[in-house]
Design an enzyme around this catalytic site. Sequence first.
Site, mmCIF file in Angstrom:
data_model
loop_
_atom_site.group_PDB
_atom_site.id
_atom_site.type_symbol
_atom_site.label_atom_id
_atom_site.label_comp_id
_atom_site.label_asym_id
_atom_site.label_seq_id
_atom_site.Cartn_x
_atom_site.Cartn_y
_atom_site.Cartn_z
ATOM 1 N N GLU A 23 0.669 -1.292 -0.001
ATOM 2 C CA GLU A 23 0.004 0.089 0.068
ATOM 3 C C GLU A 23 0.728 1.320 0.206
ATOM 4 O O GLU A 23 1.101 1.835 1.043
ATOM 5 C CB GLU A 23 -1.006 -0.070 1.114
ATOM 6 C CG GLU A 23 -1.937 1.247 1.414
ATOM 7 C CD GLU A 23 -2.855 1.264 2.284
ATOM 8 O OE1 GLU A 23 -3.581 2.321 2.405
ATOM 9 O OE2 GLU A 23 -2.851 0.388 3.056
ATOM 10 N N SER A 55 -9.810 3.897 -0.197
ATOM 11 C CA SER A 55 -10.833 5.142 -0.577
ATOM 12 C C SER A 55 -10.477 6.529 -0.126
ATOM 13 O O SER A 55 -11.240 7.337 -0.725
ATOM 14 C CB SER A 55 -12.342 4.905 0.333
ATOM 15 O OG SER A 55 -11.879 4.661 1.753
ATOM 16 N N LYS A 95 -2.602 -2.130 -2.986
ATOM 17 C CA LYS A 95 -3.752 -1.316 -2.586
ATOM 18 C C LYS A 95 -3.121 0.407 -2.682
ATOM 19 O O LYS A 95 -2.661 0.938 -1.917
ATOM 20 C CB LYS A 95 -3.940 -1.361 -1.062
ATOM 21 C CG LYS A 95 -4.974 -1.004 -0.379
ATOM 22 C CD LYS A 95 -5.250 -1.054 0.932
ATOM 23 C CE LYS A 95 -6.246 -0.026 1.628
ATOM 24 N NZ LYS A 95 -6.866 -0.595 2.778
ATOM 25 N N ARG A 124 -13.568 3.236 5.905
ATOM 26 C CA ARG A 124 -14.313 4.263 6.088
ATOM 27 C C ARG A 124 -15.571 3.993 4.804
ATOM 28 O O ARG A 124 -16.779 4.192 5.362
ATOM 29 C CB ARG A 124 -13.825 5.780 6.047
ATOM 30 C CG ARG A 124 -13.111 5.955 7.062
ATOM 31 C CD ARG A 124 -12.113 7.219 6.946
ATOM 32 N NE ARG A 124 -11.089 7.059 6.070
ATOM 33 C CZ ARG A 124 -10.321 7.985 5.487
ATOM 34 N NH1 ARG A 124 -10.431 9.263 6.131
ATOM 35 N NH2 ARG A 124 -9.139 7.797 4.777
#
Length: 364
Positions: free
Chosen positions: A188, A272, A230, A304
């Site tokens: 990520e 997100s 990610k 979230r």
Amino acid sequence: MAHRFPALTPEQKKELSDIAQRIVANGKGILAADESVGTMGNRLQRIKVENTEENRRQFREILFTVDNSINQSIGGVILFHETLYQKDSQGKLFRNILKEKGIVVGIKLDQGGAPLAGTNKETTIQGLDGLSERCAQYKKDGVDFGKWRAVLRIADQCPSSLAIQENANTLARYASICQQNGLVPIVEPEVIPDGDHDLEHCQYVTEKVLAAVYKALNDHHVYLEGTLLKPNMVTAGHACTKKYTPEQVAMATVTALHRTVPAAVPGICFLSGGMSEEDATLNLNAINLCPLPKPWKLSFSYGRALQASALAAWGGKAENKKATQEAFMKRAVVNCQAAKGQYVHTGSSGAASTQSLFTASYTY
């Protein structure tokens, strides 16, 4: 030049590849439920619920005990260390509840940021010390994948080449250690949306970051078929006055990925990044409809954007369990549709799903 010292056996490679493919099969994505105690506290504070271990446990129990059909939309769940060892009210470990639903269990492995001296407040990520031992223990405890978040920001002289290279190499070292212990690494590298930069600037930086990450993964002999990426979607900064359509976000995002991410990577699960629930779904749908070659599964790894409506519905009250689970299930289903390019926006979303979830300098 033959690789005289193979990093993984064929059996190890097959296990890693199989896990990665299971997580992103048929439009499935990932629930990121790995918020730290402090981050979860901020979420609970907004709904006026005290940040206790029991309240955190209760909310996650509601999410994890949702109907078994959740496994049609969610392929993996990332847990925080605390949550991995928590149980439901009947004494059953959360991780076993998830496994019985056919969901792959993951764990947050990074240990937060540390400053890079001589830079404009840039950071590297801690957690490599003792990582192999932690991975080995987590594997014994039923975990099959890990997550490590590196943060890069767009600002004056940022991201610097030092920050890009340092974070890329740290991600690659983490990924290698994960694979040695049978865990699929989720890589990520997040270019955070803080700032007023435009879409084109974010695309340029995202390409530079991803190119460095995949060079480092190659240098560290990481088996790409046994990884997941990610990344951030390519978006303008939160303070940018120009607004872009989901189609523009999609084109910039897929172009950046097309230029930097090898086709061997089985899946790309977007974060997100503080978008509203609805925007995260609309952008993911547009990405899957983008008319460019897409050799990877393009899915989601949302925290979230899967939980905001559910958290608002719960409000800390046990009697709201059904409404909470329905809100969570709805977001999971629509994001699975978006991961196939099949989401149809009806315009009937609730207030919680259209509210921006942006937090400046966001940390997990």
